[in-house]
Design an enzyme around this catalytic site. Structure first.
Site, mmCIF file in Angstrom:
data_model
loop_
_atom_site.group_PDB
_atom_site.id
_atom_site.type_symbol
_atom_site.label_atom_id
_atom_site.label_comp_id
_atom_site.label_asym_id
_atom_site.label_seq_id
_atom_site.Cartn_x
_atom_site.Cartn_y
_atom_site.Cartn_z
ATOM 1 N N CYS A 42 0.868 -1.326 0.157
ATOM 2 C CA CYS A 42 -0.205 -0.410 0.363
ATOM 3 C C CYS A 42 0.856 0.836 -0.240
ATOM 4 O O CYS A 42 2.465 0.997 0.747
ATOM 5 C CB CYS A 42 -0.868 -0.449 1.408
ATOM 6 S SG CYS A 42 -1.944 1.217 1.549
ATOM 7 N N ASP A 44 0.513 3.864 1.765
ATOM 8 C CA ASP A 44 0.599 4.728 3.287
ATOM 9 C C ASP A 44 1.725 4.607 3.421
ATOM 10 O O ASP A 44 2.596 4.174 3.442
ATOM 11 C CB ASP A 44 -0.831 3.667 4.466
ATOM 12 C CG ASP A 44 -1.079 3.660 5.056
ATOM 13 O OD1 ASP A 44 0.243 5.258 6.187
ATOM 14 O OD2 ASP A 44 -2.173 3.892 5.185
ATOM 15 N N ARG A 46 2.837 5.246 6.448
ATOM 16 C CA ARG A 46 3.366 4.793 7.536
ATOM 17 C C ARG A 46 3.626 3.235 7.015
ATOM 18 O O ARG A 46 4.185 1.997 7.792
ATOM 19 C CB ARG A 46 2.230 4.427 8.278
ATOM 20 C CG ARG A 46 2.186 5.918 9.221
ATOM 21 C CD ARG A 46 0.512 5.266 9.879
ATOM 22 N NE ARG A 46 -0.718 5.707 8.807
ATOM 23 C CZ ARG A 46 -1.407 5.472 9.397
ATOM 24 N NH1 ARG A 46 -2.642 5.972 10.029
ATOM 25 N NH2 ARG A 46 -2.442 4.968 8.097
ATOM 26 N N HIS A 98 -2.172 -4.271 5.138
ATOM 27 C CA HIS A 98 -1.771 -3.609 6.463
ATOM 28 C C HIS A 98 -3.634 -3.030 7.228
ATOM 29 O O HIS A 98 -4.163 -2.736 6.191
ATOM 30 C CB HIS A 98 -0.967 -2.223 6.372
ATOM 31 C CG HIS A 98 -1.832 -0.946 5.811
ATOM 32 N ND1 HIS A 98 -1.877 -0.047 6.673
ATOM 33 C CD2 HIS A 98 -1.741 -0.519 4.915
ATOM 34 C CE1 HIS A 98 -2.823 1.283 5.955
ATOM 35 N NE2 HIS A 98 -2.354 0.345 3.989
ATOM 36 N N CYS A 101 -5.829 0.066 6.811
ATOM 37 C CA CYS A 101 -5.534 0.619 5.541
ATOM 38 C C CYS A 101 -6.482 1.287 4.628
ATOM 39 O O CYS A 101 -8.255 0.992 6.109
ATOM 40 C CB CYS A 101 -5.678 -0.689 4.273
ATOM 41 S SG CYS A 101 -5.457 -0.103 3.257
HETATM 42 CO CO CO Z 1 -3.245 0.811 2.842
#
Ligand code: CO
Length: 210
Positions: A42, A44, A46, A98, A101
């Site tokens: 992803c 993301d 993080r 994750h 998400c």
């Molecule tokens: Co995500």
């Protein structure tokens, strides 16, 4: 210090550190890359691939998008797959989702995000495939976690459906496909231990391209 300037300062320190241990570090990497892993994760902020795996530059070929999706109409992810299998000869392909998400969460709500709705439709399709199992989970957080896991498994299936994966695996016995979850609350990675040979043989009943 302003964060924009900080990046270049950090980069300078990082280069100095790398060269201190190995003078040829960058010149050797410039010549070729030989990663054994393709990581599909992803976008993301993080969930940074190299940081969570502890792998150095040159070790991971990386593709990231919202909700770690592998749609067969996406030229970007399909090109990454073909190149990493046929040219880089990666030994492992990882789809890493994750918990928490935002993309998966958004696909569980009846809110429009414009263009993104078309992308997240792929996650809604995963929900539709597993609707009865998911609807049996009363706790909405657990249902969300389970959809994150099922989405990873279905994207692994999408990798396995491709001709590139099938051709290479029949011929070379690699790459193997793995589904992982990154737990943002603890920092730990979890291997979903998908049964790759079983999924491959099931997929090939309908998607045999070799
Ligand atoms: Co995500």
């Amino acid at each position: 210090m302003d964060i924009y300037k900080e990046i270049f300062e950090n980069n300078k320190k990082w280069v100095e550190e790398k060269v201190k241990n190995d003078k040829e570090f960058f010149t050797n990497l410039y010549k070729e890359q030989n990663p054994h892993f393709l990581y599909i994760g992803c976008s993301d902020s993080r969930v940074p691939a190299n940081v969570i795996t502890g792998l150095d530059i040159g070790d991971l070929f990386v593709h990231r998008n919202i909700a770690n999706l592998v749609p067969n109409t996406d030229m970007n992810v399909m090109s990454v797959l073909q190149f990493s299998i046929e040219v880089l000869n990666v030994k492992h392909i990882v789809v890493c989702g994750h918990y928490g998400c935002g993309g998966v969460k958004a696909s569980m709500n009846n809110t429009s995000f414009g263009l993104l709705d078309n992308w997240l439709r792929n996650v809604r399709d995963v929900y539709r495939l597993h609707e009865s199992c998911l609807n049996e989970i009363n706790d909405s957080n657990l249902r969300f976690d389970r959809l994150v896991e099922l989405n990873v498994i279905e994207q692994c299936v999408n990798v396995i459906k491709t001709s590139y994966l099938q051709k290479s695996y029949i011929k070379n016995k690699y790459p193997e496909v793995h589904g992982w979850i990154y737990d943002m609350k603890s920092g730990y990675l979890k291997d979903l231990k998908i049964d790759f040979p079983k999924i491959l043989s099931k997929v090939r009943e309908l998607y045999n391209l070799e």
